[in-house]
Scaffold this motif. Structure first.
Motif, short mmCIF file in Angstrom:
data_model
loop_
_atom_site.label_atom_id
_atom_site.label_comp_id
_atom_site.label_asym_id
_atom_site.label_seq_id
_atom_site.Cartn_x
_atom_site.Cartn_y
_atom_site.Cartn_z
N GLN A 160 -12.65 -8.91 4.80
CA GLN A 160 -13.62 -9.93 4.97
C GLN A 160 -14.69 -9.67 3.80
OE1 GLN A 160 -14.85 -8.91 8.90
NE2 GLN A 160 -14.78 -10.75 9.61
N LYS A 161 -14.91 -8.42 3.33
CA LYS A 161 -15.52 -8.31 2.27
C LYS A 161 -15.09 -8.86 1.11
CE LYS A 161 -18.07 -4.61 -0.26
NZ LYS A 161 -18.22 -3.23 -0.27
N SER A 162 -14.06 -8.95 0.93
CA SER A 162 -13.29 -9.46 -0.24
C SER A 162 -13.35 -11.10 -0.25
CB SER A 162 -11.83 -9.05 -0.42
OG SER A 162 -11.13 -9.69 -1.46
N ALA A 163 -13.01 -11.43 0.93
CA ALA A 163 -13.18 -12.83 1.12
C ALA A 163 -14.63 -13.33 0.90
CB ALA A 163 -12.67 -13.38 2.59
N LEU A 164 -15.56 -12.58 1.17
CA LEU A 164 -16.90 -13.13 1.29
C LEU A 164 -17.25 -13.03 -0.44
CD1 LEU A 164 -19.58 -13.81 2.56
CD2 LEU A 164 -20.23 -11.23 2.45
N SER A 165 -17.02 -11.92 -1.23
CA SER A 165 -17.39 -11.95 -2.45
C SER A 165 -16.45 -13.01 -3.44
CB SER A 165 -16.95 -10.61 -2.87
OG SER A 165 -15.79 -10.16 -3.06
N ASN A 166 -15.24 -13.31 -2.86
CA ASN A 166 -14.57 -14.49 -3.27
C ASN A 166 -14.86 -15.84 -3.15
OD1 ASN A 166 -12.70 -13.24 -5.47
ND2 ASN A 166 -12.11 -11.83 -3.78
N ARG A 167 -15.98 -15.99 -1.99
CA ARG A 167 -16.31 -17.03 -1.64
C ARG A 167 -14.98 -17.91 -0.96
NH1 ARG A 167 -21.62 -17.67 -2.88
NH2 ARG A 167 -22.17 -16.73 -4.93
N VAL A 168 -14.34 -17.20 -0.13
CA VAL A 168 -13.29 -17.90 0.67
C VAL A 168 -13.61 -18.47 1.81
CG1 VAL A 168 -10.94 -17.27 1.60
CG2 VAL A 168 -11.50 -16.19 -0.53
N ASP A 169 -13.12 -19.52 2.38
CA ASP A 169 -13.41 -20.01 3.56
C ASP A 169 -12.62 -19.57 4.58
OD1 ASP A 169 -10.90 -21.39 3.31
OD2 ASP A 169 -11.65 -23.42 2.93
N ALA A 170 -13.03 -19.86 5.86
CA ALA A 170 -12.35 -19.24 7.01
C ALA A 170 -10.97 -19.58 7.03
CB ALA A 170 -13.14 -19.65 8.44
N ASP A 171 -10.37 -20.80 6.83
CA ASP A 171 -9.15 -21.24 6.77
C ASP A 171 -8.15 -20.35 5.86
OD1 ASP A 171 -9.46 -23.22 8.43
OD2 ASP A 171 -9.90 -24.73 6.79
N ALA A 172 -8.75 -19.98 4.56
CA ALA A 172 -7.93 -19.19 3.80
C ALA A 172 -8.00 -17.98 4.23
CB ALA A 172 -8.48 -19.16 2.49
N LEU A 173 -8.91 -17.37 4.94
CA LEU A 173 -8.76 -16.13 5.58
C LEU A 173 -7.70 -16.04 6.77
CD1 LEU A 173 -9.84 -12.95 5.66
CD2 LEU A 173 -11.70 -13.86 7.20
N GLN A 174 -7.82 -17.20 7.29
CA GLN A 174 -6.90 -17.08 8.71
C GLN A 174 -5.53 -17.20 8.07
OE1 GLN A 174 -7.56 -20.34 11.25
NE2 GLN A 174 -6.19 -19.45 12.65
N GLU A 175 -5.30 -17.87 7.01
CA GLU A 175 -3.94 -17.96 6.55
C GLU A 175 -3.39 -16.39 5.77
OE1 GLU A 175 -0.50 -19.43 5.68
OE2 GLU A 175 -1.97 -20.52 6.54
N MET A 176 -4.30 -15.77 5.28
CA MET A 176 -4.06 -14.30 4.75
C MET A 176 -3.63 -13.53 5.98
SD MET A 176 -3.83 -12.14 2.47
CE MET A 176 -4.47 -12.61 0.94
#
Length: 111
Positions: A23-39
């Motif tokens: 989650q911290k990586s997603a936040l710092s890379n400005r990833v949206d919830a859909d991309a995080l869910q796909e990961m």
């Protein structure tokens, strides 16, 4: 050997901590919830297949948190927030606000 033991509890805690890093990586890379869910899809699918996702989790004894009404992701976020420092929570909130502002700017909406 009982299933609920220190070893398994530690394993779950490591999974929660690993998810916090993701989650911290997603936040710092400005990833949206859909991309995080796909990961996270392989893990979500494994938890769903095991019958873990979607099932209510009773609150620990003595706690009034209604976790049965929360999704697995919301329960994980709540768990992380309970253990996070004020600095980390503030950084996460500011990151969310910046991401929201960027989405608004990209869509051309006024604030």
């Amino acid at each position: 050997m009982a299933f609920e033991n220190d070893t398994n509890t530690g394993r779950v805690q490591k999974m929660v901590e690993t998810f916090a890093l993701i989650q911290k990586s997603a936040l710092s890379n400005r990833v949206d919830a859909d991309a995080l869910q796909e990961m996270m899809r392989p893990l979500i699918e494994a938890l769903t297949a095991a019958g873990v996702v979607g099932a209510g989790v009773p609150a620990p004894e003595g706690q009034g948190t209604p976790t049965a009404a929360l999704t697995a992701g919301q329960r994980a976020a709540l768990h992380l927030a309970d253990r996070a420092s004020l600095r980390d929570l503030t950084a996460a909130l500011l990151g969310r606000l910046e991401a929201h502002e960027a989405r608004l700017a990209a869509s051309g909406e006024d604030h």
